[in-house]
Design a protein around this motif. Structure first.
Motif, PDB file in Angstrom:
ATOM      1  N   SER A  43       0.824  -1.208   0.000  1.00 25.70           N
ATOM      2  CA  SER A  43       0.000   0.000   0.000  1.00 25.70           C
ATOM      3  C   SER A  43       0.858   1.257   0.000  1.00 25.70           C
ATOM      4  CB  SER A  43      -0.940   0.013   1.208  1.00 25.70           C
ATOM      5  OG  SER A  43      -1.963  -0.953   1.057  1.00 25.70           O
ATOM      6  N   THR A  44       2.026   1.194   0.620  1.00 29.93           N
ATOM      7  CA  THR A  44       2.947   2.336   0.593  1.00 29.93           C
ATOM      8  C   THR A  44       3.397   2.623  -0.829  1.00 29.93           C
ATOM      9  OG1 THR A  44       3.712   1.829   2.839  1.00 29.93           O
ATOM     10  CG2 THR A  44       5.123   3.243   1.496  1.00 29.93           C
ATOM     11  N   LEU A  45       3.706   1.587  -1.598  1.00 28.79           N
ATOM     12  CA  LEU A  45       4.071   1.770  -3.007  1.00 28.79           C
ATOM     13  C   LEU A  45       2.935   2.434  -3.774  1.00 28.79           C
ATOM     14  CD1 LEU A  45       5.919  -1.538  -4.027  1.00 28.79           C
ATOM     15  CD2 LEU A  45       6.861   0.777  -4.102  1.00 28.79           C
ATOM     16  N   LEU A  46       1.706   1.968  -3.544  1.00 28.02           N
ATOM     17  CA  LEU A  46       0.548   2.530  -4.236  1.00 28.02           C
ATOM     18  C   LEU A  46       0.365   3.996  -3.879  1.00 28.02           C
ATOM     19  CD1 LEU A  46      -1.803   1.120  -6.010  1.00 28.02           C
ATOM     20  CD2 LEU A  46      -3.213   1.613  -4.029  1.00 28.02           C
ATOM     21  N   ARG A  47       0.500   4.315  -2.599  1.00 27.21           N
ATOM     22  CA  ARG A  47       0.309   5.691  -2.150  1.00 27.21           C
ATOM     23  C   ARG A  47       1.400   6.616  -2.697  1.00 27.21           C
ATOM     24  NH1 ARG A  47      -3.103   6.680   2.044  1.00 27.21           N
ATOM     25  NH2 ARG A  47      -1.751   8.272   2.933  1.00 27.21           N
ATOM     26  N   MET A  48       2.578   6.077  -2.966  1.00 27.92           N
ATOM     27  CA  MET A  48       3.633   6.896  -3.573  1.00 27.92           C
ATOM     28  C   MET A  48       3.295   7.219  -5.021  1.00 27.92           C
ATOM     29  SD  MET A  48       7.297   5.774  -1.894  1.00 27.92           S
ATOM     30  CE  MET A  48       7.208   4.020  -2.136  1.00 27.92           C
ATOM     31  N   ILE A  49       2.657   6.280  -5.731  1.00 26.66           N
ATOM     32  CA  ILE A  49       2.215   6.579  -7.098  1.00 26.66           C
ATOM     33  C   ILE A  49       1.202   7.714  -7.078  1.00 26.66           C
ATOM     34  CG2 ILE A  49       1.027   5.688  -9.141  1.00 26.66           C
ATOM     35  CD1 ILE A  49       2.043   2.892  -8.393  1.00 26.66           C
ATOM     36  N   ALA A  50       0.293   7.662  -6.105  1.00 23.18           N
ATOM     37  CA  ALA A  50      -0.751   8.690  -6.011  1.00 23.18           C
ATOM     38  C   ALA A  50      -0.223  10.023  -5.501  1.00 23.18           C
ATOM     39  CB  ALA A  50      -1.869   8.198  -5.089  1.00 23.18           C
TER      40      ALA A  50
END
Length: 364
Positions: A43-50
């Motif tokens: 989820s941290t990776l996803l939030r960095m994309i966002a």
């Protein structure tokens, strides 16, 4: 173009590394799933994309553009959360339209986009309802519709089906797969459910403790795991593991478990020759263990086990057993008549066995 590229990206919370030197390329229009246990960093990776989480180091590119310092509103990204995040006082129509109104879009264009999203998701009858008058699956469709109306370059899904029951999860997986086929846009999808990962992803990135263990197609992950963690995470029930050593007698290699209760002759595996006398882990999936040798030329090794439990699922059964204290699961035909507790000889297919380095866990 809306490909995504992580170049040696790390994220620290104080001294704790949540993401460690991740490099990953997601192709334009690809459906990539980030999967791993809770707390692994997906989820941290996803939030960095966002843009909702700042990177500690490294570079992130979206559509070839460096976005390290680009605010979320300028990334043209839409994200669907686990808890739907709908405005409870607004109707479904107003929830869908809200972001477009904030952008200053005219009413006619807003209505066109909202009605198109509603048609795609088959939620036209829900447009006049507020969230409290909807089921969990209906709320999730509205949440997805709110992302669609923005016409983003990239869709991000953060465990969107976790709050749904098993039947609804199956239906929504199908809806999301169809949605990708219709929209032909890049999707990055986070889940801890490996069934979701296997059924949805063009490719899957398996993550453990902030590091990507393997990125591959679902079938390659299943058949050719790079290490013990991937092998054990992908598959349900998970792969069986038996600790032991590789031995050699009169020029013949064989695997011997630690309790000397199981022995399997190894043929056609030259990569195992250097491991003679060394500790390894044998892995075999439940579907490759049978109650009788299957005809067709495959080779087998007998497992004398104690059956503890049989789960009957209608079309198939799972037997859970022990081999000198080591747990073993086998997938059986539904017609198998086994009454635990009992002892039984099962047959493991030699050609389907995996071997892992006893120290590093890497596949041999």
């Amino acid at each position: 173009m809306a490909g995504i590229k992580f170049d040696r990206v790390s994220k620290y919370f104080g001294k704790m590394a949540a993401i460690k030197e991740v490099s990953l390329e997601i192709q334009d229009k690809e459906f990539l799933v980030l999967v791993g246990p809770s707390g692994c960093g997906k989820s941290t990776l996803l939030r960095m994309i966002a843009g909702l989480e700042q990177m500690t180091s490294g570079s992130l590119y979206i559509g070839g553009q460096l976005v390290n310092n680009l605010p979320p509103k300028d990334r043209n990204i839409a994200i669907v959360f686990q808890n739907y995040a709908l405005y409870p006082h607004m109707t479904a129509y107003d929830n869908l339209a809200f972001g477009l109104k904030i952008r200053g879009m005219d009413k006619k264009s807003i209505r066109e986009r909202v009605m198109e999203a509603a048609r795609i998701l088959d939620i036209e009858p829900l447009l006049g309802r507020k969230p409290k008058a909807m089921s969990g699956g209906q709320r999730q469709r509205v949440a997805i519709g709110r992302a669609i109306v923005r016409n983003p370059k990239v869709f991000l899904f953060d465990e969107p089906l976790s709050n749904l029951d098993a039947k609804l999860r199956g239906q929504m997986r199908l809806e999301i797969a169809r949605l990708h086929q219709k929209l032909q846009t890049t999707i990055v999808y986070v889940t801890h459910d490996q069934v979701e990962a296997m059924t949805l992803g063009h490719r899957i990135a398996v993550i453990e403790q902030g590091e990507i263990q393997q990125v591959d197609t679902p079938q390659n992950l299943y058949n050719y795991p790079k290490n013990r963690f991937v092998a054990g995470f992908i598959g349900s029930p998970p792969m069986n593991f038996i600790e032991g050593t590789i031995e050699k007698e009169q020029g013949v290699l064989f695997f011997q478990d630690q309790q000397k209760a199981f022995r399997a002759t190894i043929t056609g595996r030259p990569a195992l020759e250097p491991y003679a006398g060394k500790a390894v882990t044998l892995g075999i999936r439940p579907e490759h263990i049978h109650t009788t040798p299957v005809k067709g030329g495959a080779h087998y090794a007998p497992l004398n086990v104690s059956i503890q439990l049989v789960e009957r699922l209608g079309h198939e059964s799972f037997a859970f057993a022990t081999l000198q204290g080591q747990s073993i699961a086998a997938r059986l035909n539904a017609e198998e008549e086994i009454a635990p507790p009992c002892t039984l000889t099962l047959f493991a297919t030699l050609e389907k066995m995996h071997f892992f380095n006893g120290q590093t866990g890497a596949a041999i």
